[in-house]
Design a protein around this motif. Structure first.
Motif, PDB file in Angstrom:
ATOM      1  N   ASN A 275       0.945  -1.176   0.176  1.00 30.10           N
ATOM      2  CA  ASN A 275      -0.052  -0.069   0.029  1.00 30.10           C
ATOM      3  C   ASN A 275       0.751   1.201   0.056  1.00 30.10           C
ATOM      4  O   ASN A 275       0.587   2.260   0.636  1.00 30.10           O
ATOM      5  N   LYS A 276       1.992   1.216  -0.638  1.00 28.43           N
ATOM      6  CA  LYS A 276       2.839   2.478  -0.767  1.00 28.43           C
ATOM      7  C   LYS A 276       2.244   3.556  -1.142  1.00 28.43           C
ATOM      8  O   LYS A 276       2.459   4.793  -0.736  1.00 28.43           O
ATOM      9  N   SER A 277       1.343   3.500  -2.338  1.00 22.33           N
ATOM     10  CA  SER A 277       0.641   4.715  -2.715  1.00 22.33           C
ATOM     11  C   SER A 277      -0.792   4.748  -2.414  1.00 22.33           C
ATOM     12  O   SER A 277      -1.525   5.564  -3.074  1.00 22.33           O
ATOM     13  N   LYS A 278      -1.117   4.394  -1.208  1.00 26.57           N
ATOM     14  CA  LYS A 278      -2.261   4.412  -0.638  1.00 26.57           C
ATOM     15  C   LYS A 278      -2.661   5.736  -0.222  1.00 26.57           C
ATOM     16  O   LYS A 278      -3.919   6.144  -0.493  1.00 26.57           O
ATOM     17  N   LYS A 279      -1.798   6.336   0.317  1.00 28.66           N
ATOM     18  CA  LYS A 279      -2.019   7.711   1.193  1.00 28.66           C
ATOM     19  C   LYS A 279      -0.857   8.547   0.850  1.00 28.66           C
ATOM     20  O   LYS A 279       0.197   8.004   1.164  1.00 28.66           O
ATOM     21  N   GLU A 280      -1.011   9.888   0.241  1.00 21.89           N
ATOM     22  CA  GLU A 280      -0.104  10.720   0.105  1.00 21.89           C
ATOM     23  C   GLU A 280       0.480  11.374   1.312  1.00 21.89           C
ATOM     24  O   GLU A 280      -0.428  11.712   2.107  1.00 21.89           O
ATOM     25  N   ALA A 281       1.625  11.310   1.732  1.00 20.63           N
ATOM     26  CA  ALA A 281       2.078  12.046   2.867  1.00 20.63           C
ATOM     27  C   ALA A 281       1.906  13.385   3.048  1.00 20.63           C
ATOM     28  O   ALA A 281       1.925  14.029   2.217  1.00 20.63           O
ATOM     29  N   SER A 282       1.135  13.632   4.364  1.00 19.17           N
ATOM     30  CA  SER A 282       0.966  14.971   4.665  1.00 19.17           C
ATOM     31  C   SER A 282       2.169  15.834   4.560  1.00 19.17           C
ATOM     32  O   SER A 282       1.976  17.190   4.406  1.00 19.17           O
ATOM     33  N   THR A 283       3.028  15.299   4.817  1.00 18.81           N
ATOM     34  CA  THR A 283       4.700  16.076   4.740  1.00 18.81           C
ATOM     35  C   THR A 283       4.760  16.917   3.579  1.00 18.81           C
ATOM     36  O   THR A 283       5.191  17.985   3.369  1.00 18.81           O
ATOM     37  N   ASP A 284       4.615  16.042   2.463  1.00 16.68           N
ATOM     38  CA  ASP A 284       4.685  16.635   1.108  1.00 16.68           C
ATOM     39  C   ASP A 284       3.832  17.763   0.858  1.00 16.68           C
ATOM     40  O   ASP A 284       4.164  18.882   0.186  1.00 16.68           O
ATOM     41  N   LYS A 285       2.706  17.441   1.331  1.00 16.25           N
ATOM     42  CA  LYS A 285       1.386  18.897   1.261  1.00 16.25           C
ATOM     43  C   LYS A 285       2.045  20.195   2.003  1.00 16.25           C
ATOM     44  O   LYS A 285       2.110  21.247   1.378  1.00 16.25           O
ATOM     45  N   VAL A 286       2.637  19.890   3.195  1.00 17.74           N
ATOM     46  CA  VAL A 286       3.249  20.866   3.939  1.00 17.74           C
ATOM     47  C   VAL A 286       4.510  21.625   3.417  1.00 17.74           C
ATOM     48  O   VAL A 286       4.690  22.717   3.289  1.00 17.74           O
ATOM     49  N   ASP A 287       5.217  20.611   2.827  1.00 15.50           N
ATOM     50  CA  ASP A 287       6.543  21.204   2.236  1.00 15.50           C
ATOM     51  C   ASP A 287       6.425  22.056   1.206  1.00 15.50           C
ATOM     52  O   ASP A 287       7.291  22.750   0.568  1.00 15.50           O
ATOM     53  N   ARG A 288       5.372  21.680   0.326  1.00 17.20           N
ATOM     54  CA  ARG A 288       4.915  22.624  -0.706  1.00 17.20           C
ATOM     55  C   ARG A 288       4.919  24.298  -0.433  1.00 17.20           C
ATOM     56  O   ARG A 288       5.162  24.943  -1.177  1.00 17.20           O
TER      57      ARG A 288
END
Length: 685
Positions: A275-288
């Motif tokens: 399930n690697k692609s099951k959920k996008e990491a919130s970290t990536d969203k904040v880092d944007r």
């Protein structure tokens, strides 16, 4: 086997390695969620059943390529047979990035155990790791642990005890073996022997080099690893084992070997991470947002501004209670000394010297505690690593590696560990320049100076003025590095880029933060009870004694004579009072002593109280010392020579008396020049 089993903790920065080490040893080492904290090996001891274990926490590294000081230290320690078992601590939530080091450690030919840390983050992201398949593909034990929750610790040590004599578990299972063997012309079935197997061309070269090594150096250990390093043209190994490899090594194969390692890592991730692609990491969203090309830096300064607002607003509330306690204590001691008919000298020493000096510093303790609490939260949450990433572009333009900003950030806490953190820089010139400019950062010892003079002369804008000191220090440091780089004329190709892992954002660990803040408070109290205590006694002595013995008029004291000698030099910077000269000299012991000195010089025991500030302001203004002078004084204290402890560490790191003296003089000249320019221009305006 030794009576004591040596266990080395190795891992990437931010993987929880030091936290795991602390869980076993009880050590109170600094644990921060950004790279560059552990720059030396730390040792501890423990017992597991009837066995004695010596645990060694090695610097956080990304590889064993031996470019940086941490990589060299770790590789040297392992190669010299100082470790019996390697515990490779990996961040399970960033398994793909952590496995590269794991594969390198396995190739070293030592017993390795993979400790998968931060499994809770993996679960939060909706993923799972196949803990049966992973050890099959790596050929080593894999133990899930939680350094923060202290789970899996006994199982990990049980694995260490039973794995100490094994290089692998002999359970290597690669599903692709049949197909590769069918198409392969390689003479050996290495897939049954090694976790990482390269292309036929590289494997043929490894086998050929291994034969040459065994012929020339019969006692060599782990011949395969040495053969790989010679194929990569590793300078250290080529120097240690010189052999003729003409006809075999026609170029550097390091890139090929790295790429093929990552190909294997992709294969591992595909098989073990579910399930690697099951959920996008919130970290990536904040880092944007936080690492945005344009918004990243303004956000950083806004965050630091908030930190200083809290440091002043909340810190000053609690400081009031401390001021009341110290004032009452001073009065109590004074009445007691009078009641026992103590002499004037003793009474003055205790009340006007020790209590005024040390007590004046203790009133700033709430401000210091709030600052370090805020910085600890930022570090442990993962934000500080983003700051280094955001600043990477600027650092590159001034001729420094992005890594150089990490020691500069540490300088906001204390110059001593900041200078030590410069060891993480690969280039010696980068390291020296970073050491030269790091003391320009506003360490916590300078906060009492900012709090006193900004609160006294700038009132409602006190927090903004204090923040400006941090910004100015950072700007001066960057400009100084840029000028030194131009003088040095360093080639662009020598500037190393920033290699830093941006850790997952996480809720700060309360225990980690409390340990960090308590350690800083203890350091502050320790300094108050030793350095500042001694400095207060010395200052009291030189201010109360002169050539004719004890004096009632400080202007006739030794201190006044010393201060008057400095007046012509300091006058252009708006600091032409002999009292300021004495205070600045005392600040060489510890920057907090500057405030203690003002308390003693002007006879104000409660200098940090509103009444004390008003009294000091009323005494300074008739002497021509106003708002502009106060700002110039803060600038001078920001930039001039760091405390004695920092100078000692600088001398140790530079390993040169000449360079150390240059650093001291360099800081003094910059401080005088900046303060003078600001004061002279301000006077014209």
């Amino acid at each position: 086997m030794r009576e004591e089993l040596h266990v080395g903790f190795v891992g990437n920065p931010n993987c929880g390695k030091t936290t795991l080490f602390n869980a076993y040893t009880g050590a109170k080492l600094k644990v921060a969620n950004w790279p560059g904290v552990t720059v030396e090996k730390k040792e501890g001891a423990m017992r597991y059943h009837n066995e004695r274990f010596k645990l060694v926490d090695l610097p956080g590294i990304y590889s064993l390529t031996s470019y940086t000081l941490e990589e060299k230290l770790t590789r040297q320690y392992i190669l010299e047979d100082d470790v019996d078992v390697i515990i490779d601590v990996a961040d399970a939530s960033s398994l793909e990035r952590n496995l590269y080091l794991t594969l390198q450690l396995i190739e070293l030919g030592k017993p390795v155990i993979l400790a998968l840390n931060m499994m809770d983050i993996v679960e939060e992201r909706g993923m799972e790791i196949d803990l049966h398949r992973l050890p099959e593909m790596l050929g080593i034990p894999v133990i899930p642990v939680s350094a923060r929750k202290k789970t899996g610790l006994d199982i990990l040590m049980h694995a260490v005890s039973h794995h100490k004599d094994k290089l692998n578990d002999n359970n290597l299972e690669h599903h692709h073996i049949g197909n590769q063997e069918k198409d392969s012309e390689h003479v050996h079935e290495h897939h049954k022997e090694y976790a990482v197997v390269y292309s036929d061309d590289i494997e043929d070269k490894i086998d050929s080099i291994s034969e040459i090594l065994l012929y020339n150096y019969p006692g060599i250990k782990n011949v395969r690893w040495h053969a790989i390093k010679l194929l990569e043209q590793d300078e250290e190994i080529m120097e240690r084992y010189p052999v003729n490899l003409s006809g075999i090594v026609d170029r550097n194969y390091e890139t090929d070997i790295i790429n093929q390692k990552y190909d294997f890592i992709e294969e591992i991730i595909e098989e073990v991470l579910v399930n690697k692609s099951k959920k996008e990491a919130s970290t990536d969203k904040v880092d944007r947002i936080l690492t945005h090309r344009f918004w990243g830096m303004p956000i950083f300064f806004a965050v630091i501004g908030l930190v200083f607002f809290l440091t002043f607003s909340i810190g000053n509330i609690f400081a009031g209670y401390f001021e009341g306690i110290i004032s009452s204590f001073s009065e109590l001691v004074l009445n007691f000394l009078i009641s026992i008919h103590a002499g004037d000298i003793l009474t003055s020493l205790v009340v006007d010297g020790i209590i005024a000096g040390v007590g004046g510093i203790l009133t700033f303790l709430p401000n210091i505690a709030i600052l370090f609490l805020a910085l600890a939260i930022l570090e442990d949450s993962g934000y500080m690593a983003r700051v280094a990433y955001v600043m990477n572009g600027i650092m590159g333009k001034i001729g420094l590696s992005g890594r150089a900003f990490i020691p500069m950030l540490l300088g906001f806490g204390c110059t001593v560990p900041a200078v030590m953190a410069s060891r993480t820089l690969e280039n010696i010139k980068d390291r020296r320049k970073t050491i030269f400019v790091t003391p320009f950062m506003s360490c916590s010892a300078k906060i009492p100076i900012y709090v006193l003079f900004s609160g006294m002369f700038f009132k409602k804008n006190a927090a903004l003025v204090a923040l400006s000191m941090y910004v100015i220090g950072l700007i001066i440091g960057i400009l100084a590095a840029y000028i030194m780089n131009k003088i040095d004329k360093q080639e662009e190709g020598q500037i190393s880029t920033l290699l830093i892992e941006l850790p997952e954002y996480k809720a700060p660990n309360v225990r980690t933060i409390l340990i960090y803040v308590w350690d800083k408070i203890k350091d502050y109290l320790s300094k108050a009870g030793t350095t500042i205590f001694l400095a207060s006694v010395i200052i009291w002595f030189i201010l109360n004694f002169g050539t004719k013995g004890m004096v009632t008029d400080m202007s006739q004291s030794f201190g006044a004579s010393i201060g008057r000698f400095l007046v012509p030099v300091l006058a252009p910077a708006g600091l032409g009072l002999w009292q300021i000269g004495v205070a600045l000299i005392s600040g060489l012991a510890a920057k907090e002593v500057v405030v203690a000195s003002f308390g003693i010089l002007f006879g104000i025991a409660d200098i940090n109280t509103p009444a004390g500030m008003t009294q000091l302001s009323d005494m300074l203004q008739p002497l021509g010392f106003g708002t502009l002078n106060a700002f110039a004084l803060m600038l001078f204290c920001l930039l001039y020579t760091p405390c004695a402890a920092a100078v000692g560490v600088i001398a140790k790191e530079l390993k040169s008396v000449k360079l150390t003296l240059f650093t001291i003089l360099f800081q003094l000249v910059i401080a005088w020049a900046v303060a003078t320019i600001v004061y002279q221009i301000g006077s014209l305006i």
